[in-house]
Design a protein around this motif. Structure first.
Motif, PDB file in Angstrom:
ATOM      1  N   UNK A   1       0.805  -1.286  -0.056  1.00 25.91           N
ATOM      2  CA  UNK A   1      -0.100   0.177  -0.055  1.00 25.91           C
ATOM      3  C   UNK A   1       0.801   1.223   0.038  1.00 25.91           C
ATOM      4  N   UNK A   2       2.041   1.235   0.635  1.00 24.20           N
ATOM      5  CA  UNK A   2       2.699   2.388   1.014  1.00 24.20           C
ATOM      6  C   UNK A   2       3.480   2.753  -0.422  1.00 24.20           C
ATOM      7  N   UNK A   3       3.999   1.481  -1.006  1.00 20.63           N
ATOM      8  CA  UNK A   3       4.727   1.639  -2.304  1.00 20.63           C
ATOM      9  C   UNK A   3       3.710   2.210  -3.435  1.00 20.63           C
ATOM     10  N   UNK A   4       2.453   2.118  -3.132  1.00 21.40           N
ATOM     11  CA  UNK A   4       1.638   2.459  -4.236  1.00 21.40           C
ATOM     12  C   UNK A   4       1.070   3.935  -3.915  1.00 21.40           C
ATOM     13  N   UNK A   5       1.133   4.245  -2.830  1.00 22.29           N
ATOM     14  CA  UNK A   5       0.470   5.903  -2.194  1.00 22.29           C
ATOM     15  C   UNK A   5       1.138   6.719  -1.969  1.00 22.29           C
ATOM     16  N   UNK A   6       2.609   6.149  -1.626  1.00 21.94           N
ATOM     17  CA  UNK A   6       3.681   7.128  -1.033  1.00 21.94           C
ATOM     18  C   UNK A   6       3.505   7.693   0.343  1.00 21.94           C
ATOM     19  N   UNK A   7       4.439   8.493   0.888  1.00 24.93           N
ATOM     20  CA  UNK A   7       4.229   8.906   2.279  1.00 24.93           C
ATOM     21  C   UNK A   7       3.118   9.898   2.525  1.00 24.93           C
ATOM     22  N   UNK A   8       3.205  11.157   1.797  1.00 20.97           N
ATOM     23  CA  UNK A   8       2.256  12.015   2.109  1.00 20.97           C
ATOM     24  C   UNK A   8       0.769  11.277   2.058  1.00 20.97           C
ATOM     25  N   UNK A   9       0.519  10.510   1.330  1.00 18.46           N
ATOM     26  CA  UNK A   9      -0.855   9.969   1.408  1.00 18.46           C
ATOM     27  C   UNK A   9      -1.162   8.993   2.326  1.00 18.46           C
TER      28      UNK A   9
END
Length: 241
Positions: free
Chosen positions: A109-117
């Motif tokens: 999930x984090x790889x897909x949406x990035x840190x800000x999201x």
């Protein structure tokens, strides 16, 4: 260790070639979160006196009874505790259990949406989790701590894309998959089996047949609230349409 690398996406899946993979391969944002959770619990366990730790619980854990008091007659603690409770844990077993599942489902999930999201997803899934919990436990004095609601949010979100349309689960590059529509998700046998087992497990927890992670009583309603948030609303955060 070797790692598959994407070449050409086909029907939402990735064709892969071989290359080197680091032994420890987590998104930096998730690594920071895990270290933050560990640091908080270590400080509470080994550095804070018991009286001060009780102050931390009082001011940062979620307490359903807090919302039976008129908000104007109390401080602003009610405002941030629907999020800050997710950074506290009842024991090392509780924390390690959540870390295990966060690595498994949070990483794609984090790889897909990035840190800000990720920051927004964390706050909203934590709040959604305790929102459902408080419906069933209105006015109770039992505190709620732990990232389990957020972990459940990761699981719900991952169910929308880690399974390919054919039903297979992609591993290293699941975050590159096309997000399944709700209709596709609800007709994907692998997703249905996964969600069915997940809900059955939480139903059994609700019946008190077993507990999870050494956390004592389990806020299973919060798990469901977090899962539904991630499953139904992941499209709000997904940069890949």
């Amino acid at each position: 260790m070797e790692q598959d690398q994407p070449v050409t996406p086909v029907d939402g899946e990735s064709t892969v070639t071989r290359s080197r993979e680091p032994a420890f391969n987590l998104p930096q944002g998730l690594t920071f979160v895990l270290l933050f959770l560990i640091a908080i619990h270590a400080i509470r366990t080994y550095l804070l006196p018991e009286t001060l730790d009780q102050e931390v619980i009082l001011n940062f854990a979620f307490l359903p009874a807090r919302y039976t008091i008129p908000l104007g007659e109390q401080g602003l603690v009610w405002l941030w505790t629907p999020v800050t409770y997710s950074f506290l844990h009842g024991s090392w077993e509780h924390l390690i259990f959540n870390i295990f599942w966060m690595v498994a489902f949070g990483a794609p999930v984090v790889r897909r949406i990035g840190v800000a999201r990720l920051a927004v997803f964390w706050c909203l899934s934590a709040a959604a989790a305790v929102a459902l919990h408080v419906v069933f436990h209105w006015g109770e004095m039992a505190v709620v701590v732990g990232a389990s609601g957020v972990v459940s949010g990761f699981m719900g979100a991952a169910a929308r894309f880690v399974f390919s349309p054919s039903g297979r689960i992609s591993r290293q590059f699941a975050h590159l998959n096309r997000r399944l529509s709700l209709a596709e998700t609800l007709t994907n046998r692998s997703v249905l089996v996964f969600t069915g087992i997940w809900f059955l497990t939480n139903f059994l927890i609700g019946l008190g047949l077993f507990s999870m992670g050494g956390a004592g009583s389990v806020a299973w309603e919060a798990h469901i609230g977090g899962f539904l948030f991630g499953f139904l609303l992941f499209g709000w955060f997904d940069p890949r349409d």
